[in-house]
Scaffold this motif. Structure first.
Motif, mmCIF file in Angstrom:
data_model
loop_
_atom_site.group_PDB
_atom_site.id
_atom_site.type_symbol
_atom_site.label_atom_id
_atom_site.label_comp_id
_atom_site.label_asym_id
_atom_site.label_seq_id
_atom_site.Cartn_x
_atom_site.Cartn_y
_atom_site.Cartn_z
ATOM 1 N N THR A 5 0.850 -1.182 0.000
ATOM 2 C CA THR A 5 0.000 0.000 0.000
ATOM 3 C C THR A 5 0.891 1.239 0.000
ATOM 4 O O THR A 5 2.072 1.150 0.368
ATOM 5 C CB THR A 5 -0.952 -0.001 1.228
ATOM 6 N N ASN A 6 0.324 2.349 -0.420
ATOM 7 C CA ASN A 6 1.078 3.609 -0.368
ATOM 8 C C ASN A 6 0.482 4.495 0.709
ATOM 9 O O ASN A 6 -0.735 4.661 0.767
ATOM 10 C CB ASN A 6 0.985 4.335 -1.715
ATOM 11 N N TYR A 7 1.350 5.030 1.535
ATOM 12 C CA TYR A 7 0.879 5.945 2.579
ATOM 13 C C TYR A 7 1.873 7.090 2.676
ATOM 14 O O TYR A 7 3.067 6.865 2.852
ATOM 15 C CB TYR A 7 0.770 5.188 3.920
ATOM 16 N N ALA A 191 -0.521 19.100 4.483
ATOM 17 C CA ALA A 191 -0.572 17.739 5.047
ATOM 18 C C ALA A 191 -0.756 16.716 3.932
ATOM 19 O O ALA A 191 -1.452 16.972 2.950
ATOM 20 C CB ALA A 191 -1.718 17.635 6.043
ATOM 21 N N LYS A 192 -0.103 15.556 4.103
ATOM 22 C CA LYS A 192 -0.218 14.495 3.096
ATOM 23 C C LYS A 192 -1.137 13.369 3.572
ATOM 24 O O LYS A 192 -1.481 12.473 2.790
ATOM 25 C CB LYS A 192 1.165 13.904 2.792
ATOM 26 N N GLY A 193 -1.468 13.396 4.867
ATOM 27 C CA GLY A 193 -2.331 12.335 5.371
ATOM 28 C C GLY A 193 -3.109 12.770 6.592
ATOM 29 O O GLY A 193 -2.728 13.720 7.277
ATOM 30 N N MET A 194 -4.234 12.070 6.836
ATOM 31 C CA MET A 194 -5.037 12.311 8.032
ATOM 32 C C MET A 194 -5.106 11.016 8.825
ATOM 33 O O MET A 194 -5.405 9.952 8.246
ATOM 34 C CB MET A 194 -6.482 12.672 7.650
ATOM 35 N N ASP A 241 -4.173 10.976 1.897
ATOM 36 C CA ASP A 241 -4.192 9.603 2.415
ATOM 37 C C ASP A 241 -4.897 9.551 3.770
ATOM 38 O O ASP A 241 -4.733 10.443 4.599
ATOM 39 C CB ASP A 241 -2.757 9.087 2.605
ATOM 40 N N LEU A 242 -5.637 8.459 3.974
ATOM 41 C CA LEU A 242 -6.368 8.307 5.231
ATOM 42 C C LEU A 242 -5.810 7.111 5.995
ATOM 43 O O LEU A 242 -5.618 6.035 5.424
ATOM 44 C CB LEU A 242 -7.855 8.082 4.934
ATOM 45 N N ALA A 259 -11.291 -1.541 3.362
ATOM 46 C CA ALA A 259 -12.469 -1.527 2.488
ATOM 47 C C ALA A 259 -13.180 -0.172 2.569
ATOM 48 O O ALA A 259 -13.743 0.315 1.589
ATOM 49 C CB ALA A 259 -13.419 -2.660 2.857
ATOM 50 N N ALA A 260 -13.148 0.456 3.748
ATOM 51 C CA ALA A 260 -13.781 1.776 3.890
ATOM 52 C C ALA A 260 -13.000 2.831 3.114
ATOM 53 O O ALA A 260 -13.567 3.819 2.668
ATOM 54 C CB ALA A 260 -13.858 2.158 5.367
ATOM 55 N N GLY A 261 -11.678 2.626 2.977
ATOM 56 C CA GLY A 261 -10.896 3.584 2.191
ATOM 57 C C GLY A 261 -9.565 3.992 2.800
ATOM 58 O O GLY A 261 -8.861 4.837 2.248
ATOM 59 N N ALA A 262 -9.218 3.389 3.958
ATOM 60 C CA ALA A 262 -7.945 3.757 4.580
ATOM 61 C C ALA A 262 -6.778 3.162 3.788
ATOM 62 O O ALA A 262 -6.879 2.057 3.252
ATOM 63 C CB ALA A 262 -7.896 3.246 6.020
ATOM 64 N N SER A 263 -5.672 3.912 3.744
ATOM 65 C CA SER A 263 -4.465 3.358 3.120
ATOM 66 C C SER A 263 -3.764 2.420 4.093
ATOM 67 O O SER A 263 -3.102 1.465 3.681
ATOM 68 C CB SER A 263 -3.491 4.484 2.764
#
Ligand SMILES: Cc1cc2nc3c(=O)[nH]c(=O)nc-3n(C[C@H](O)[C@H](O)[C@H](O)COP(=O)(O)O)c2cc1C
Length: 333
Positions: A5-7, A191-194, A241-242, A259-263
Motif C-alpha cells: 500500500t502507499n501511505y 498535510a499528506k495524510g489524516m 491519504d487516510l 475496504a472503507a478507504g484507509a491506506s
C-alpha cells in the motif's frame, strides 16, 4: 497476494502500522513489531510540554495514564526509569532506523505555533521517514470560535509542513463541526495524510477521594465504527491519504478499515493487551479472507466499501439513524 500500500508517498509492504504508543519506547519492541510483520511504526509522541519543560501534560499521558492500566504496566514495568527527554527521543528514532528496515514515523504532539515545532526538523534529521502531528486540544474558552480554533490548526500545520521535506500526517479528533472542510484546508496547508481519530484520554471522577483521575482504557472493536464511517465518507472526496486509528483488534477490523478507504490501519491497544505478535495473526487473517473473497491486492480492496462504492450510500448518513433505532422496536420486552 499483493499486500502493498502507499501511505504519505511511502511504499509499505502491507497496511498494518503500529500506532503511536509506549511500545515504541523500547527498541526491542520495535524490532519485534517488525518481525511480526508491521510495515511501519509510529513512534510515541514527543510532547510540546516536554520540549518546553512544562511536564504536566506529558506526565498525564505517559505516566499516570499507563499506571491506571494493569496490562500496560506489565509491558512497561520500568517506565519511571526511562529517560524520555527530547534528545533521547531523537536518539531512539536514529536507533530504530538503524536496527530495522521498516518505516519509522516520528510523532509530535502539541498545539501552539511556537518554538517547539523546530523539533519537526530535528525528527527529520534523525532519519524519520515521515512525521505525524497530533493536535490534542480541548477548547474550554467559550469566547473561542470554531473558525479561530481551526485557523490555529491550519497555521500550525502550515508551519510544520514548511519546515520539513518529509511528509506530514495530522492526527485529528472527531470533534469538528465540518470535518471534511477542515481536512481540505489541512491538505492545502501541506498535510499528506489524516490519521482518524485521536482517542482522548477521558478523566474520571473518584467519588471516594473527591478527585479527578486520568484514565487510559484500551479500546475495543466497537470503537472502530466511528473512524470507519468517516473514512468511508471521506474516501474519494478528499485528495489525501487516510489512516484509521482506534478499534482495530483483528484481521477483520483491518480489512474493514481498508475496504472503507484507509491506506493503512494503525494498532495500539491490541498490541499492548495481547502482544505485538498479534500483528502476524492479523495479517494472516486478512490474507485468508482476501483469498476466499478473491481480492488479489490491497489496491483493489481499498475503498471498495466506501460510501461512493456501496449499493446503499444513504446507510452512511442520516437514513441509517432511523433504521438503527427502529431495529429495536420489536426487541423490547
Ligand atoms: C499506552 C498508549 C500510549 C499511547 N501514546 C500515544 C502517543 O504518545 N501519541 C499519540 O499520538 N497517541 C498515543 N496513543 C494513542 C494510539 O496511538 C491510538 O491512536 C489509540 O490508542 C487508538 O488506537 P487503538 O484502538 O489501536 O488503541 C497511545 C495509546 C496507548 C494505548
Amino acid at each position: 497476494m499483493n499486500l502493498k500500500t502507499n501511505y504519505l508517498g511511502l511504499e509499505l509492504k502491507n497496511p498494518l502500522v503500529a500506532s503511536a504508543s509506549a511500545l515504541s519506547k523500547k527498541p526491542s519492541y520495535v524490532k519485534r513489531m517488525e518481525d511480526a510483520g508491521v510495515s511501519a511504526v509510529v513512534m510515541y509522541s514527543l510532547f510540546e510540554e516536554q520540549i518546553t519543560h512544562d511536564s504536566l501534560a506529558f506526565n498525564y499521558f505517559m505516566e499516570r495514564g499507563t499506571e491506571q492500566f494493569a496490562e500496560a504496566l506489565d509491558y512497561f514495568p520500568d517506565l519511571d526509569r526511562y529517560n524520555v527527554g527530547p534528545d533521547q527521543y531523537l536518539e531512539r528514532i536514529r536507533r530504530n532506523k538503524e536496527a530495522t528496515e521498516i518505516h519509522i514515523i516520528g510523532s509530535l504532539n502539541g498545539v501552539s505555533n511556537s518554538g517547539w515545532i523546530d523539533y519537526a526538523k530535528k525528527i527529520e534529521q534523525a532519519g524519520a521517514d515521515a512525521l505525524e502531528l497530533n493536535t490534542y486540544y480541548i477548547p474550554t474558552n467559550p469566547e473561542l470560535t470554531a473558525d479561530q480554533l481551526e485557523d490555529n490548526y491550519i497555521e500550525l500545520v502550515k508551519t510544520v509542513c514548511n519546515s520539513v521535506k518529509i511528509p506530514v500526517a495530522v492526527k485529528l479528533s472527531p470533534f469538528f463541526t465540518a470535518l471534511p472542510n477542515l481536512i481540505v484546508q489541512l491538505e492545502k496547508a501541506g498535510a499528506k495524510g489524516m490519521v482518524l481519530f485521536n482517542r482522548f484520554v477521558q478523566p474520571n471522577l473518584d467519588i471516594e477521594n473527591l478527585e479527578v483521575n486520568p484514565t487510559l482504557q484500551l479500546s475495543t472493536s466497537a470503537e472502530l465504527l466511528l473512524p470507519l464511517r468517516w473514512i468511508a465518507l471521506l474516501f474519494g472526496r478528499v485528495n489525501i491519504d487516510l489512516a484509521l486509528t482506534t478499534g482495530i483488534h483483528t484481521g477483520e477490523d483491518l480489512l474493514k478499515a481498508i475496504a472503507a478507504g484507509a491506506s493503512v490501519g494503525m494498532v495500539a491497544s491490541e498490541f499492548v493487551a495481547n502482544g505485538v505478535e498479534r500483528a502476524r495473526e492479523m495479517l494472516d487473517e486478512m490474507e485468508k479472507w482476501m483469498t476466499v473473497y478473491e481480492y488479489d491486492s490491497i489496491k483493489k480492496l481499498r475503498g471498495s466499501m466506501s460510501q461512493k462504492h456501496v449499493e446503499n450510500p444513504a446507510a452512511f448518513e442520516r437514513a441509517n439513524y432511523m433504521k438503527a433505532l427502529q431495529s429495536y422496536d420489536n426487541r423490547l420486552p
